[in-house]
Motif scaffolding. Structure first.
Motif, PDB file in Angstrom:
ATOM      1  N   SER A 276       0.804  -1.230   0.000  1.00 51.81           N
ATOM      2  CA  SER A 276       0.000   0.000   0.000  1.00 51.81           C
ATOM      3  C   SER A 276       0.829   1.267   0.000  1.00 51.81           C
ATOM      4  O   SER A 276       0.338   2.335  -0.394  1.00 51.81           O
ATOM      5  CB  SER A 276      -0.941   0.015   1.214  1.00 51.81           C
ATOM      6  OG  SER A 276      -1.835  -1.083   1.179  1.00 51.81           O
ATOM      7  N   PHE A 277       2.064   1.184   0.451  1.00 55.49           N
ATOM      8  CA  PHE A 277       2.916   2.372   0.557  1.00 55.49           C
ATOM      9  C   PHE A 277       4.210   2.133  -0.220  1.00 55.49           C
ATOM     10  O   PHE A 277       5.192   1.615   0.324  1.00 55.49           O
ATOM     11  CB  PHE A 277       3.203   2.692   2.024  1.00 55.49           C
ATOM     12  CG  PHE A 277       1.967   3.022   2.821  1.00 55.49           C
ATOM     13  CD1 PHE A 277       1.491   4.322   2.882  1.00 55.49           C
ATOM     14  CD2 PHE A 277       1.258   2.027   3.476  1.00 55.49           C
ATOM     15  CE1 PHE A 277       0.343   4.627   3.603  1.00 55.49           C
ATOM     16  CE2 PHE A 277       0.108   2.315   4.197  1.00 55.49           C
ATOM     17  CZ  PHE A 277      -0.355   3.622   4.256  1.00 55.49           C
ATOM     18  N   PRO A 278       4.224   2.486  -1.510  1.00 48.18           N
ATOM     19  CA  PRO A 278       5.388   2.245  -2.372  1.00 48.18           C
ATOM     20  C   PRO A 278       6.642   2.954  -1.866  1.00 48.18           C
ATOM     21  O   PRO A 278       6.582   3.883  -1.056  1.00 48.18           O
ATOM     22  CB  PRO A 278       4.939   2.813  -3.725  1.00 48.18           C
ATOM     23  CG  PRO A 278       3.450   2.835  -3.669  1.00 48.18           C
ATOM     24  CD  PRO A 278       3.102   3.113  -2.236  1.00 48.18           C
ATOM     25  N   VAL A 279       7.760   2.506  -2.382  1.00 42.63           N
ATOM     26  CA  VAL A 279       9.049   3.085  -2.008  1.00 42.63           C
ATOM     27  C   VAL A 279       9.079   4.567  -2.367  1.00 42.63           C
ATOM     28  O   VAL A 279       8.786   4.957  -3.500  1.00 42.63           O
ATOM     29  CB  VAL A 279      10.197   2.359  -2.728  1.00 42.63           C
ATOM     30  CG1 VAL A 279      11.539   2.987  -2.360  1.00 42.63           C
ATOM     31  CG2 VAL A 279      10.187   0.869  -2.389  1.00 42.63           C
ATOM     32  N   ALA A 280       9.430   5.390  -1.385  1.00 41.83           N
ATOM     33  CA  ALA A 280       9.505   6.844  -1.591  1.00 41.83           C
ATOM     34  C   ALA A 280      10.914   7.235  -2.006  1.00 41.83           C
ATOM     35  O   ALA A 280      11.880   6.486  -1.795  1.00 41.83           O
ATOM     36  CB  ALA A 280       9.104   7.576  -0.314  1.00 41.83           C
ATOM     37  N   ASP A 281      11.046   8.416  -2.576  1.00 40.43           N
ATOM     38  CA  ASP A 281      12.369   8.879  -3.011  1.00 40.43           C
ATOM     39  C   ASP A 281      13.335   8.947  -1.833  1.00 40.43           C
ATOM     40  O   ASP A 281      14.508   8.580  -1.964  1.00 40.43           O
ATOM     41  CB  ASP A 281      12.253  10.248  -3.683  1.00 40.43           C
ATOM     42  CG  ASP A 281      11.593  10.170  -5.062  1.00 40.43           C
ATOM     43  OD1 ASP A 281      11.566   9.071  -5.644  1.00 40.43           O
ATOM     44  OD2 ASP A 281      11.102  11.217  -5.541  1.00 40.43           O
ATOM     45  N   TRP A 282      12.853   9.432  -0.668  1.00 34.40           N
ATOM     46  CA  TRP A 282      13.753   9.537   0.479  1.00 34.40           C
ATOM     47  C   TRP A 282      14.230   8.154   0.931  1.00 34.40           C
ATOM     48  O   TRP A 282      15.349   8.014   1.437  1.00 34.40           O
ATOM     49  CB  TRP A 282      13.095  10.281   1.636  1.00 34.40           C
ATOM     50  CG  TRP A 282      11.970   9.569   2.326  1.00 34.40           C
ATOM     51  CD1 TRP A 282      10.635   9.736   2.110  1.00 34.40           C
ATOM     52  CD2 TRP A 282      12.077   8.573   3.362  1.00 34.40           C
ATOM     53  NE1 TRP A 282       9.902   8.913   2.934  1.00 34.40           N
ATOM     54  CE2 TRP A 282      10.762   8.188   3.714  1.00 34.40           C
ATOM     55  CE3 TRP A 282      13.152   7.972   4.029  1.00 34.40           C
ATOM     56  CZ2 TRP A 282      10.496   7.231   4.691  1.00 34.40           C
ATOM     57  CZ3 TRP A 282      12.884   7.017   5.009  1.00 34.40           C
ATOM     58  CH2 TRP A 282      11.576   6.654   5.328  1.00 34.40           C
ATOM     59  N   GLU A 283      13.392   7.134   0.724  1.00 36.57           N
ATOM     60  CA  GLU A 283      13.768   5.780   1.104  1.00 36.57           C
ATOM     61  C   GLU A 283      14.870   5.249   0.178  1.00 36.57           C
ATOM     62  O   GLU A 283      15.799   4.553   0.629  1.00 36.57           O
ATOM     63  CB  GLU A 283      12.542   4.882   1.047  1.00 36.57           C
ATOM     64  CG  GLU A 283      12.700   3.547   1.748  1.00 36.57           C
ATOM     65  CD  GLU A 283      11.421   2.731   1.737  1.00 36.57           C
ATOM     66  OE1 GLU A 283      11.508   1.523   2.010  1.00 36.57           O
ATOM     67  OE2 GLU A 283      10.335   3.301   1.448  1.00 36.57           O
ATOM     68  N   ARG A 284      14.769   5.569  -1.108  1.00 40.45           N
ATOM     69  CA  ARG A 284      15.831   5.183  -2.045  1.00 40.45           C
ATOM     70  C   ARG A 284      17.139   5.890  -1.686  1.00 40.45           C
ATOM     71  O   ARG A 284      18.216   5.283  -1.718  1.00 40.45           O
ATOM     72  CB  ARG A 284      15.422   5.520  -3.481  1.00 40.45           C
ATOM     73  CG  ARG A 284      14.231   4.731  -3.988  1.00 40.45           C
ATOM     74  CD  ARG A 284      14.001   5.003  -5.468  1.00 40.45           C
ATOM     75  NE  ARG A 284      12.813   4.302  -5.939  1.00 40.45           N
ATOM     76  CZ  ARG A 284      11.585   4.833  -5.946  1.00 40.45           C
ATOM     77  NH1 ARG A 284      11.410   6.077  -5.502  1.00 40.45           N
ATOM     78  NH2 ARG A 284      10.562   4.137  -6.384  1.00 40.45           N
ATOM     79  N   ASP A 285      17.039   7.172  -1.369  1.00 33.70           N
ATOM     80  CA  ASP A 285      18.240   7.920  -0.983  1.00 33.70           C
ATOM     81  C   ASP A 285      18.845   7.322   0.283  1.00 33.70           C
ATOM     82  O   ASP A 285      20.070   7.228   0.416  1.00 33.70           O
ATOM     83  CB  ASP A 285      17.889   9.393  -0.740  1.00 33.70           C
ATOM     84  CG  ASP A 285      17.486  10.112  -2.014  1.00 33.70           C
ATOM     85  OD1 ASP A 285      17.803   9.615  -3.115  1.00 33.70           O
ATOM     86  OD2 ASP A 285      16.835  11.181  -1.916  1.00 33.70           O
ATOM     87  N   ARG A 286      17.996   6.918   1.211  1.00 36.50           N
ATOM     88  CA  ARG A 286      18.483   6.312   2.452  1.00 36.50           C
ATOM     89  C   ARG A 286      19.196   4.991   2.167  1.00 36.50           C
ATOM     90  O   ARG A 286      20.232   4.688   2.767  1.00 36.50           O
ATOM     91  CB  ARG A 286      17.325   6.080   3.431  1.00 36.50           C
ATOM     92  CG  ARG A 286      17.776   5.664   4.820  1.00 36.50           C
ATOM     93  CD  ARG A 286      16.618   5.394   5.765  1.00 36.50           C
ATOM     94  NE  ARG A 286      17.072   5.399   7.145  1.00 36.50           N
ATOM     95  CZ  ARG A 286      17.688   4.380   7.739  1.00 36.50           C
ATOM     96  NH1 ARG A 286      17.890   3.253   7.070  1.00 36.50           N
ATOM     97  NH2 ARG A 286      18.101   4.472   9.004  1.00 36.50           N
ATOM     98  N   ASN A 287      18.646   4.204   1.268  1.00 35.35           N
ATOM     99  CA  ASN A 287      19.273   2.938   0.894  1.00 35.35           C
ATOM    100  C   ASN A 287      20.668   3.172   0.325  1.00 35.35           C
ATOM    101  O   ASN A 287      21.622   2.442   0.639  1.00 35.35           O
ATOM    102  CB  ASN A 287      18.390   2.212  -0.131  1.00 35.35           C
ATOM    103  CG  ASN A 287      18.643   0.718  -0.194  1.00 35.35           C
ATOM    104  OD1 ASN A 287      19.180   0.106   0.728  1.00 35.35           O
ATOM    105  ND2 ASN A 287      18.248   0.107  -1.294  1.00 35.35           N
ATOM    106  N   ASP A 288      20.800   4.203  -0.508  1.00 34.91           N
ATOM    107  CA  ASP A 288      22.114   4.568  -1.051  1.00 34.91           C
ATOM    108  C   ASP A 288      23.079   4.942   0.068  1.00 34.91           C
ATOM    109  O   ASP A 288      24.237   4.503   0.092  1.00 34.91           O
ATOM    110  CB  ASP A 288      21.982   5.749  -2.019  1.00 34.91           C
ATOM    111  CG  ASP A 288      21.233   5.397  -3.295  1.00 34.91           C
ATOM    112  OD1 ASP A 288      21.150   4.203  -3.649  1.00 34.91           O
ATOM    113  OD2 ASP A 288      20.709   6.333  -3.947  1.00 34.91           O
ATOM    114  N   ALA A 289      22.602   5.767   0.993  1.00 32.71           N
ATOM    115  CA  ALA A 289      23.460   6.256   2.073  1.00 32.71           C
ATOM    116  C   ALA A 289      23.896   5.125   3.002  1.00 32.71           C
ATOM    117  O   ALA A 289      25.052   5.084   3.448  1.00 32.71           O
ATOM    118  CB  ALA A 289      22.729   7.343   2.868  1.00 32.71           C
TER     119      ALA A 289
END
Length: 345
Positions: A276-289
């Motif tokens: 219900s809650f797709p991956v957000a841009d901030w979550e992708r950035d967090r994964n990178d970090a």
């Protein structure tokens, strides 16, 4: 003649089918056994994805476990504070909190600025359920310092959550207590938003009752994928770690039940939050970090469509209850892997 041609066609079809199956077995084997290169590049990490299209569930789990585990170089627990302030930075002055919205940054040169710092480190997978020293692990054990599931939280709300199980406590719109959380024998109903004795109030959409905790809507998808990652990453084979699994009920190793793993949940609600809650841009950035900090990624942030392949559906999780459990580990004894759907095998 027609019969012979039909027979030849059937033989050709069988050779083609067997050949395709053989190629799948070979390609899947290569994909799961080939060493994972040290990289934070998503395309490079998932270069073998096409070869895994027709892989079995176990092969897919092993492949993703390798991606999540290879080149993971844990940070220290002491270093986590400074790293979190960078990894979860919302802007130049504030840090994003799992519970509590945001808070001022308060770390400088490795020093803790006393009362000015209202947030601390929250273990989404509780330390008492196979992650921390209360589970017999050392201070800097990899699961305890894993930044994919270690996040900033308002300190008071972190304490309020404790080791409560994640669950959908409110209705589908997150506006009122769901029926199951209003019919307690002692007359209690759920609390939403969550609050503390000191007057700290959580974000809209958060809730708690008994041994259950619901994060705010803005964090549901992230929390779900972090928990799914932990169950994939830790199978007990690595030093200073336990076998972590997601089920409908929380449990600890038991001689009586002949289990050797730590279970947490609720899996069905986590799967619904993920969907219900797709991956957000901030979550992708967090994964990178996080990858830059400790060398590994959360595969379910990069490839969210693989969650159903690995964990099945929410309905399957509910149907199997606490019996739904599996591990990529080789040290587990006294329990067996249970598949939730033959169709996924």
């Amino acid at each position: 003649r027609a019969r012979r041609e039909s027979g030849d066609a059937m033989a050709s079809w069988r050779r083609g089918t067997l050949g395709s199956a053989f190629l799948c077995i070979v390609s899947c084997l290569l994909a799961t056994t080939r060493p994972v290169e040290a990289t934070c590049d998503v395309d490079a990490l998932f270069a073998n994805a096409d070869a895994m299209t027709n892989a079995t569930v176990d092969a897919t789990r092993a492949w993703l476990h390798g991606i999540a585990s290879a080149h993971h170089s844990p940070v220290t627990y002491a270093a986590a504070y400074d790293l979190l302030e960078t990894i979860d930075s919302r802007d130049a002055e504030t840090v994003r909190l799992a519970y509590g919205g945001s808070a001022p940054k308060c770390r400088e040169m490795g020093a803790f600025e006393g009362d000015a710092c209202v947030w601390n480190r929250e273990h989404l997978w509780p330390q008492s359920y196979g992650v921390g020293d209360s589970s017999g692990l050392p201070y800097d054990a990899p699961p305890r310092v894993d930044m994919h599931a270690l996040v900033p939280s308002h300190a008071a709300l972190n304490s309020a959550r404790g080791n409560r199980v994640f669950s959908q406590i409110l209705d589908a719109q997150d506006e009122a207590c769901a029926e199951w959380s209003t019919a307690w024998s002692d007359g209690r109903s759920c609390e939403s938003p969550v609050s503390t004795a000191s007057g700290i109030v959580g974000d809209a959409g958060s809730a708690s009752i008994g041994g259950f905790w619901q994060p705010p809507s803005s964090m549901k998808g992230f929390v779900a994928r972090a928990m799914l990652y932990m169950a994939l990453r830790y199978d007990g084979d690595d030093e200073d770690s336990h076998d972590l699994r997601l089920t409908q009920e929380a449990s600890k190793p038991s001689l009586e039940n002949e289990t050797t793993y730590y279970a947490f949940g609720r899996l069905s609600d986590l799967l619904r939050w993920h969907a219900s809650f797709p991956v957000a841009d901030w979550e992708r950035d967090r994964n990178d970090a996080v990858c830059l900090a400790q060398g590994n990624r959360n595969p379910f942030v990069d490839r969210p469509e693989l969650v159903a392949r690995v964990f099945g559906t929410a309905d399957e999780a509910e149907a199997m209850g606490k019996e739904q459990t599996w591990s990529t580990g080789t040290r587990s004894t006294g329990d067996e892997k249970v598949e939730t759907s033959d169709a996924r095998g």
